[in-house]
Design a protein around this motif. Sequence first.
Motif, PDB file in Angstrom:
ATOM      1  N   GLY A   1       0.914  -1.128  -0.160  1.00  0.00           N
ATOM      2  CA  GLY A   1      -0.201  -0.162  -0.117  1.00  0.00           C
ATOM      3  C   GLY A   1       0.842   1.286  -0.046  1.00  0.00           C
ATOM      4  N   ALA A   2       0.265   2.269  -0.268  1.00  0.00           N
ATOM      5  CA  ALA A   2       0.946   3.783  -0.385  1.00  0.00           C
ATOM      6  C   ALA A   2       0.744   4.363   0.722  1.00  0.00           C
ATOM      7  N   PHE A   3       1.850   5.602   0.971  1.00  0.00           N
ATOM      8  CA  PHE A   3       1.861   6.518   1.644  1.00  0.00           C
ATOM      9  C   PHE A   3       1.256   7.754   1.245  1.00  0.00           C
ATOM     10  N   TRP A   4       0.680   8.624   2.123  1.00  0.00           N
ATOM     11  CA  TRP A   4       0.324   9.998   1.534  1.00  0.00           C
ATOM     12  C   TRP A   4       0.953  11.046   2.588  1.00  0.00           C
ATOM     13  N   MET A   5       0.819  12.530   2.036  1.00  0.00           N
ATOM     14  CA  MET A   5       1.494  13.337   2.981  1.00  0.00           C
ATOM     15  C   MET A   5       0.403  14.132   3.179  1.00  0.00           C
ATOM     16  N   LYS A   6      -0.810  14.105   3.335  1.00  0.00           N
ATOM     17  CA  LYS A   6      -1.770  14.951   3.913  1.00  0.00           C
ATOM     18  C   LYS A   6      -1.487  15.512   5.387  1.00  0.00           C
ATOM     19  N   ASN A   7      -1.579  16.837   5.304  1.00  0.00           N
ATOM     20  CA  ASN A   7      -1.377  17.553   6.535  1.00  0.00           C
ATOM     21  C   ASN A   7       0.220  17.467   6.842  1.00  0.00           C
TER      22      ASN A   7
ATOM     23  N   PRO B   1       8.869  18.034   3.164  1.00  0.00           N
ATOM     24  CA  PRO B   1       9.262  17.266   2.641  1.00  0.00           C
ATOM     25  C   PRO B   1      10.061  16.071   2.921  1.00  0.00           C
ATOM     26  N   LEU B   2       9.710  14.765   2.680  1.00  0.00           N
ATOM     27  CA  LEU B   2      10.432  13.844   3.254  1.00  0.00           C
ATOM     28  C   LEU B   2      10.891  12.573   2.040  1.00  0.00           C
ATOM     29  N   ASP B   3      12.020  11.818   2.577  1.00  0.00           N
ATOM     30  CA  ASP B   3      12.368  10.653   1.898  1.00  0.00           C
ATOM     31  C   ASP B   3      11.684   9.528   2.807  1.00  0.00           C
ATOM     32  N   ILE B   4      11.385   8.600   2.008  1.00  0.00           N
ATOM     33  CA  ILE B   4      10.803   7.197   2.702  1.00  0.00           C
ATOM     34  C   ILE B   4      11.500   6.295   2.104  1.00  0.00           C
ATOM     35  N   ALA B   5      12.101   5.393   3.032  1.00  0.00           N
ATOM     36  CA  ALA B   5      12.831   4.042   2.460  1.00  0.00           C
ATOM     37  C   ALA B   5      11.752   2.844   2.960  1.00  0.00           C
ATOM     38  N   PHE B   6      11.387   1.876   2.088  1.00  0.00           N
ATOM     39  CA  PHE B   6      10.675   0.795   2.350  1.00  0.00           C
ATOM     40  C   PHE B   6      11.605  -0.379   2.578  1.00  0.00           C
ATOM     41  N   TYR B   7      11.412  -1.129   3.660  1.00  0.00           N
ATOM     42  CA  TYR B   7      12.474  -2.112   3.697  1.00  0.00           C
ATOM     43  C   TYR B   7      11.717  -3.769   4.487  1.00  0.00           C
ATOM     44  N   ASP B   8      12.071  -4.733   3.846  1.00  0.00           N
ATOM     45  CA  ASP B   8      11.724  -6.170   4.323  1.00  0.00           C
ATOM     46  C   ASP B   8      11.878  -6.412   5.612  1.00  0.00           C
ATOM     47  N   GLY B   9      11.638  -7.793   5.703  1.00  0.00           N
ATOM     48  CA  GLY B   9      11.673  -8.349   7.209  1.00  0.00           C
ATOM     49  C   GLY B   9      13.204  -8.465   7.684  1.00  0.00           C
ATOM     50  N   ARG B  10      14.012  -8.414   6.800  1.00  0.00           N
ATOM     51  CA  ARG B  10      15.354  -8.470   7.047  1.00  0.00           C
ATOM     52  C   ARG B  10      16.082  -7.048   7.268  1.00  0.00           C
ATOM     53  N   GLY B  11      15.405  -5.831   6.916  1.00  0.00           N
ATOM     54  CA  GLY B  11      15.836  -4.747   6.983  1.00  0.00           C
ATOM     55  C   GLY B  11      16.309  -4.008   5.854  1.00  0.00           C
TER      56      GLY B  11
ATOM     57  N   TYR C   1       2.055   7.659  -2.638  1.00  0.00           N
ATOM     58  CA  TYR C   1       3.341   6.914  -2.964  1.00  0.00           C
ATOM     59  C   TYR C   1       3.413   5.838  -2.473  1.00  0.00           C
ATOM     60  N   ASP C   2       3.289   4.870  -3.938  1.00  0.00           N
ATOM     61  CA  ASP C   2       3.436   3.476  -3.632  1.00  0.00           C
ATOM     62  C   ASP C   2       4.636   2.911  -4.129  1.00  0.00           C
ATOM     63  N   PRO C   3       5.342   2.097  -3.238  1.00  0.00           N
ATOM     64  CA  PRO C   3       6.538   1.650  -3.523  1.00  0.00           C
ATOM     65  C   PRO C   3       6.339   0.411  -4.394  1.00  0.00           C
ATOM     66  N   LYS C   4       5.140  -0.188  -4.555  1.00  0.00           N
ATOM     67  CA  LYS C   4       4.838  -1.223  -5.503  1.00  0.00           C
ATOM     68  C   LYS C   4       5.611  -2.483  -5.152  1.00  0.00           C
ATOM     69  N   VAL C   5       5.787  -2.884  -3.971  1.00  0.00           N
ATOM     70  CA  VAL C   5       6.760  -4.078  -3.243  1.00  0.00           C
ATOM     71  C   VAL C   5       5.918  -4.346  -1.982  1.00  0.00           C
ATOM     72  N   SER C   6       6.104  -5.455  -1.624  1.00  0.00           N
ATOM     73  CA  SER C   6       5.605  -5.760   0.021  1.00  0.00           C
ATOM     74  C   SER C   6       6.876  -5.222   0.889  1.00  0.00           C
ATOM     75  N   TYR C   7       6.292  -4.889   1.933  1.00  0.00           N
ATOM     76  CA  TYR C   7       7.325  -4.411   3.104  1.00  0.00           C
ATOM     77  C   TYR C   7       7.026  -4.600   4.293  1.00  0.00           C
ATOM     78  N   ARG C   8       7.858  -4.475   5.266  1.00  0.00           N
ATOM     79  CA  ARG C   8       7.768  -4.815   6.602  1.00  0.00           C
ATOM     80  C   ARG C   8       7.892  -3.545   7.383  1.00  0.00           C
ATOM     81  N   GLY C   9       8.395  -2.415   6.858  1.00  0.00           N
ATOM     82  CA  GLY C   9       8.573  -1.192   7.467  1.00  0.00           C
ATOM     83  C   GLY C   9       9.073  -0.297   6.580  1.00  0.00           C
ATOM     84  N   ALA C  10       9.006   1.195   7.181  1.00  0.00           N
ATOM     85  CA  ALA C  10       9.484   2.162   6.189  1.00  0.00           C
ATOM     86  C   ALA C  10      10.076   3.333   7.184  1.00  0.00           C
ATOM     87  N   LEU C  11      11.016   4.089   6.855  1.00  0.00           N
ATOM     88  CA  LEU C  11      11.671   4.785   7.585  1.00  0.00           C
ATOM     89  C   LEU C  11      11.567   6.270   6.619  1.00  0.00           C
ATOM     90  N   GLU C  12      11.095   7.289   7.233  1.00  0.00           N
ATOM     91  CA  GLU C  12      11.057   8.745   7.140  1.00  0.00           C
ATOM     92  C   GLU C  12      11.897   9.457   7.520  1.00  0.00           C
TER      93      GLU C  12
END
Length: 153
Positions: A81-87, A91-101, A120-131
Amino acid sequence: MRALVVIVVVAAVLGVGARFAPERTQDFARGTATITTGGTPLVLRVERARTPAQRAQGLMGRRSLPPRAGMTFEYESPSTGAFWMKNTLIPLDIAFYDGRGRILRILTMQPCRVAACPLYDPKVSYRGALEVNAGSFRRWGVGRGDRIVVRAR
């Protein structure tokens, strides 16, 4: 009359600020996120969004983020799924990461103050994200395949 003008101006300013503030402020656990690239590990101070309410709030309403700080969005199982920036005001960078980081995808997101914000959809399955602040990953030399390890403080 002068007092009325002051009250109206203060109310208008507070009203504009309230429009961008989250409805309810969540308390976030704190920790560190260590990013391992080819060089020296980079340690960031992070707030950890681990519940649905915390993930929904994220960094909404924040006017700044320290240079070596961020927010992690942590999930108990793989997520899509996607993230959005409402409110969100910065500006941010976001890194999507898997279960092993392992970083799977990095995107740059722009603030949004209207109802129809881009997704903002990474189009991958992820376990976490860092902004982090926009441009930080590039400055730090962080890219796909690098690792993120999140620890409680």
